[in-house]
Design a protein around this motif. Structure first.
Motif, short mmCIF file in Angstrom:
data_model
loop_
_atom_site.label_atom_id
_atom_site.label_comp_id
_atom_site.label_asym_id
_atom_site.label_seq_id
_atom_site.Cartn_x
_atom_site.Cartn_y
_atom_site.Cartn_z
N VAL A 42 0.85 -1.19 0.00
CA VAL A 42 0.00 0.00 0.00
C VAL A 42 0.89 1.24 0.00
O VAL A 42 1.73 1.40 0.89
CB VAL A 42 -0.93 0.01 1.22
N CYS A 43 0.71 2.12 -0.99
CA CYS A 43 1.50 3.35 -1.09
C CYS A 43 0.55 4.54 -1.24
O CYS A 43 -0.50 4.44 -1.90
CB CYS A 43 2.45 3.31 -2.29
N LEU A 96 9.30 -3.79 0.67
CA LEU A 96 10.46 -2.96 0.97
C LEU A 96 10.96 -3.38 2.34
O LEU A 96 10.32 -3.12 3.36
CB LEU A 96 10.07 -1.47 0.98
N GLU A 97 12.13 -4.07 2.40
CA GLU A 97 12.59 -4.69 3.64
C GLU A 97 13.56 -3.82 4.43
O GLU A 97 13.72 -4.00 5.63
CB GLU A 97 13.25 -6.04 3.34
N GLY A 131 14.89 -5.30 -0.72
CA GLY A 131 13.55 -5.89 -0.70
C GLY A 131 13.39 -6.87 -1.84
O GLY A 131 14.38 -7.42 -2.35
N TRP A 132 12.16 -7.10 -2.26
CA TRP A 132 11.92 -8.04 -3.34
C TRP A 132 10.62 -7.66 -4.06
O TRP A 132 9.78 -6.94 -3.53
CB TRP A 132 11.85 -9.48 -2.82
N LYS A 175 3.50 0.64 2.94
CA LYS A 175 3.49 -0.43 3.95
C LYS A 175 3.04 -1.73 3.30
O LYS A 175 2.15 -1.73 2.45
CB LYS A 175 2.56 -0.09 5.12
N SER A 176 3.71 -2.81 3.67
CA SER A 176 3.32 -4.15 3.21
C SER A 176 2.36 -4.76 4.22
O SER A 176 2.63 -4.77 5.42
CB SER A 176 4.56 -5.03 3.04
N ILE A 177 1.24 -5.25 3.72
CA ILE A 177 0.22 -5.82 4.61
C ILE A 177 -0.28 -7.14 4.03
O ILE A 177 -0.05 -7.45 2.85
CB ILE A 177 -0.96 -4.84 4.82
#
Length: 643
Positions: A562-563, A601-602, A615-616, A580-582
């Motif tokens: 989500v951006c 994005l790690e 990240g990946w 954010k990754s959810i």
């Protein structure tokens, strides 16, 4: 309890009956020995008895094949197959036995030898002298289930808890090891002193005083508590008189005939009593000595292929009591550094002095406590004049506090994570409580990026504990016009049918509410940051309060990125407020084609000349590497996710 019959131990092929137990025949080639050579106080040396590598599995199998030949059923030891459970015995000095399906008798004997440091030769001889199994071509199940007589006293029926070939071998070896451990053995038989040892279960047959010279001989007497009398020793190939017993005599005869003298081995002896993982190291403790000298021995400790040398010179009065005349300095308690994360094989060797050879005291697989730091930036709160931050960090390689670097934008401050955090100590008991941090950082009024980094010690690398965007309160008449929008993605709340995005945005060129675009993966929607935010108005009074964002966005179950972008209205460009990754719960077992890319994005590592982004990303429609765009503020660059 264990079997200690006066006549048990030979192949059941004879025609002689003793004390109503069962029929026996003599050990093979007994005529090569003389009963006058039997030393009741030194039946077998410690070096020959306590060994984890006396025979390989192939040697054991070959020995059984040679002794048995053609088996007449499936229970002979050279063809027997048994499923074994992973077993840790309740007491004693054996390591856990790793179970396997369909194990051969040779493999069981070999693995028990390693787990308990009891020679396979001793186990083979005991199998023969107890039930004649090493030479039996047609053993019965009833004989096999009490193979070493463990749990079968002379005066009562066998304990069925010990029935079965595997548990017989493992528990008997455990018993031998426990008898020989200075800290865990019985004390009724004194090594280095004269002890009364009976000739027969019948007390009327009397006893003889025996100077027990070592713990291996003591272990044999604990297991089979009788010595042969003159009549038994006068006829090594047969029987003596009504007061004769044969268990320890037959052990000595079989060992001599099969493997040579049981008292000629002068290798080091010892025991590993503690093996554990500690922060950044493995600890091993125990004792080792060489019967040829009272001097302390060196030990070699190997962690995988990396070895280190130490001296076993700590005072051990308990060992000296068992081995009088050899001094007291034979203990060791050392820590050796880990060499990698994950599981390592830790082995300890006693280094020989005089006749004999070096001895493996034992090996243990242990999981290393090491790697990159762990922790979290718990909070970053704006306050008058700056920002208050708090959190915690631990480096698995050390129990001591680690350094943490705190950054407000590009300005850093080094502190130590040494504050008391009882909650962290409870979760990580090996590391203690002193791993919290808290600091007041100077910052001007306005929006700032705050990041915390834990500096690595030992294996691993520096860890990003977290980053947060924080607003410092203060009087700001007006933001310079001509800039790109500012703001913050403050939260992404997950529900079963989508996400709720919250935050704020304003454009320095206007006091009006501005558009924002919210993207779930590559699917975007346009919204307006027009919710009332009195806190934003307090910081930017010239722009008012209508700059808040709180929108529900639909999304399917599964992982999403989500951006949120603030859309520019004047000079400047659009601004990325955050991503954010959810994961939305639901059944998403297969990634359908035709969907947008997924990824995460790690990390963003800060350097003096830029940032390192990790990240990946992948696209469900292709197995090829895909392009990614990285934006620093409104300036973007194209790259490929192909690492």
């Amino acid at each position: 309890m264990h079997l200690s019959s006066v006549v048990r131990g030979f192949a059941v092929v004879g025609i002689l009956s003793l004390v109503g137990v069962f029929m026996v025949s003599a050990p093979e080639r007994a005529e090569a020995l003389s009963g006058s050579d039997f030393d009741a106080g030194n039946i077998i040396s410690d070096g020959a008895f306590y060994s984890s590598d006396a025979m390989s599995q192939a040697e054991i199998q070959g020995f059984l094949d040679a002794k048995i030949g053609t088996c007449q059923n499936s229970l002979c030891l050279n063809v027997l197959k048994v499923d074994t459970p992973t077993t840790t015995l309740a007491f004693g000095t054996c390591f856990t036995y790793p179970g396997e399906a369909n194990e051969s008798a040779a493999r069981i004997i070999f693995k028990v030898q390693q787990a308990c440091s009891i020679s396979a030769k001793v186990l083979l001889v005991t199998l023969q002298k107890e039930q004649g199994l090493v030479t039996s071509r047609a053993p019965t199940a009833s004989v096999l289930r009490k193979a070493l007589g463990q749990g079968c006293p002379d005066t009562a029926a066998c304990d069925s808890a010990f029935y079965g070939f595997f548990i017989q071998v493992f528990s008997a070896a455990r018993q031998f090891a426990w008898y020989g451990n200075p800290q865990g053995s019985h004390t009724s038989i004194k090594v280095g002193q004269y002890n009364p040892v009976r000739f027969h279960p019948n007390a009327d047959c009397g006893s003889g005083s025996v100077l027990i010279s070592n713990r291996a001989t003591a272990a044999l007497y604990y297991y089979t508590p009788y010595q042969p009398n003159t009549a038994a020793l006068a006829n090594l190939g047969g029987i003596g008189d009504a007061c004769s017993s044969y268990g320890n005599r037959n052990f000595w005869v079989y060992y001599n005939n099969w493997f040579g003298s049981p008292t000629g081995n002068r290798n080091p002896i010892g025991n590993i009593e503690v093996s554990s993982a500690t922060p950044g190291a493995f600890r091993v403790a125990g004792w080792v000595l060489d019967p040829d000298t009272s001097e302390p021995l060196d030990i070699h400790v190997y962690v995988d292929a990396l070895g280190s040398v130490h001296t076993a010179n700590q005072t051990r009065n308990d060992v000296a009591n068992i081995y009088p005349g050899l001094g007291v300095q034979h203990g060791f308690d050392v820590s050796v550094p880990i060499v990698s994360t994950g599981v390592s094989n830790v082995c300890v060797y006693g280094m020989n002095k005089g006749p004999g050879a070096n001895v493996l005291l034992g090996c243990q697989s242990m999981t290393a406590l090491g790697g990159s730091p762990v922790g979290y930036l718990d909070s970053a709160v704006g306050q008058t004049g700056g920002i208050k931050v708090s959190g915690w960090s631990i480096d698995p390689d050390v129990a001591n506090p680690v350094d943490v670097h705190l950054y407000v934008d590009a300005i850093g401050k080094a502190i130590s994570a040494n504050g008391v955090r009882a909650d962290i100590g409870k979760s990580y008991p090996l590391y203690g409580n002193n791993h919290g941090f808290s600091a007041d950082l100077v910052a001007s009024p306005g929006s700032h990026d705050v990041c915390a980094y834990a500096l690595n010690v030992g294996l691993g690398g520096t860890t990003v504990l977290g980053c947060q965007t924080v607003t410092v309160p203060g009087t700001v008449p007006i933001i310079d016009q001509g800039r790109a929008p500012i703001g913050n993605l403050e939260g992404v709340a997950v529900a079963s049918d989508g996400v709720t995005v919250t935050g704020w945005a304003l454009d320095p060129d206007t006091s009006s509410s501005i558009p924002v675009h919210v993207y779930v993966d590559s699917v975007g929607g346009a919204y307006t940051a027009n919710k009332n935010r009195a806190d934003i108005a307090a910081v930017y009074p010239a722009y008012g309060a209508l700059h808040g964002l709180s929108e529900k966005v639909a999304a399917a179950p599964g992982a999403h990125n989500v951006c949120v972008y603030a859309i520019n209205t004047g000079a400047g460009g659009h601004s990325l407020l955050g991503c954010k990754s959810i994961t939305i719960p639901g059944n998403t077992q297969v990634v359908d084609q035709g969907r947008a890319p997924i990824g995460n994005l790690e990390g963003v590592a800060v350097a003096s000349d830029g940032v390192m982004v990790t990240g990946w990303a992948l696209d469900p429609d292709t197995s090829s590497s895909i392009p990614v765009h990285v934006y620093v503020d409104s300036v973007g660059g194209a790259y490929t996710a192909n690492k």
